[in-house]
Write a protein that holds these residues in place. Structure first.
Motif, PDB file in Angstrom:
ATOM      1  N   PRO A 218      25.825  21.228  -4.897  1.00  0.00           N
ATOM      2  CA  PRO A 218      26.780  21.256  -6.009  1.00  0.00           C
ATOM      3  C   PRO A 218      26.633  19.996  -6.857  1.00  0.00           C
ATOM      4  N   PRO A 219      27.101  20.028  -8.074  1.00  0.00           N
ATOM      5  CA  PRO A 219      27.042  18.822  -8.886  1.00  0.00           C
ATOM      6  C   PRO A 219      27.907  17.733  -8.268  1.00  0.00           C
ATOM      7  N   PRO A 220      27.500  16.468  -8.384  1.00  0.00           N
ATOM      8  CA  PRO A 220      28.282  15.396  -7.766  1.00  0.00           C
ATOM      9  C   PRO A 220      29.650  15.247  -8.433  1.00  0.00           C
ATOM     10  N   PRO A 221      30.661  14.852  -7.655  1.00  0.00           N
ATOM     11  CA  PRO A 221      31.991  14.668  -8.243  1.00  0.00           C
ATOM     12  C   PRO A 221      32.001  13.447  -9.169  1.00  0.00           C
ATOM     13  N   SER A 222      32.938  13.448 -10.069  1.00  0.00           N
ATOM     14  CA  SER A 222      33.037  12.332 -11.005  1.00  0.00           C
ATOM     15  C   SER A 222      33.573  11.091 -10.288  1.00  0.00           C
ATOM     16  N   LYS A 223      33.351   9.946 -10.873  1.00  0.00           N
ATOM     17  CA  LYS A 223      33.810   8.680 -10.290  1.00  0.00           C
ATOM     18  C   LYS A 223      35.340   8.652 -10.194  1.00  0.00           C
ATOM     19  N   ASN A 224      36.019   9.179 -11.205  1.00  0.00           N
ATOM     20  CA  ASN A 224      37.485   9.216 -11.189  1.00  0.00           C
ATOM     21  C   ASN A 224      38.009  10.072 -10.037  1.00  0.00           C
TER      22      ASN A 224
END
Length: 81
Positions: free
Chosen positions: A26-32
């Motif tokens: 899956p696409p990596p989660p955002s930093k936030n």
């Protein structure tokens, strides 16, 4: 519904506004999102450990455990001789 190859990259397919992947991670989660998740987990552990420290009776019980040497044979279910 966006399913044509011209509008969507080949490794990501949109179906009902959800992204799913075929043979890819899956696409990596955002930093936030990572920061928020760490903050929520930290708060949850603080909450658990603080209440275990200040109110251990909720987990360990609020009464003294009886001494098993003082139990009678009848309480233990041992028939009389």
């Amino acid at each position: 519904m966006l399913t044509t190859k011209s509008r969507v990259p080949s490794k990501y397919h949109l179906r009902n506004s959800h992204c799913w992947n075929y043979r890819k991670g899956p696409p990596p989660p955002s930093k936030n999102l990572i920061i928020i998740a760490e903050a929520v987990q930290g708060f949850a552990w603080w909450w658990v450990l603080w209440h275990l420290w200040t109110e251990p009776g909720h987990v360990l019980g609020e009464f003294c455990y009886p001494d098993p040497r003082e139990w009678t044979d009848e309480e233990l279910g041992i028939p009389p001789k």
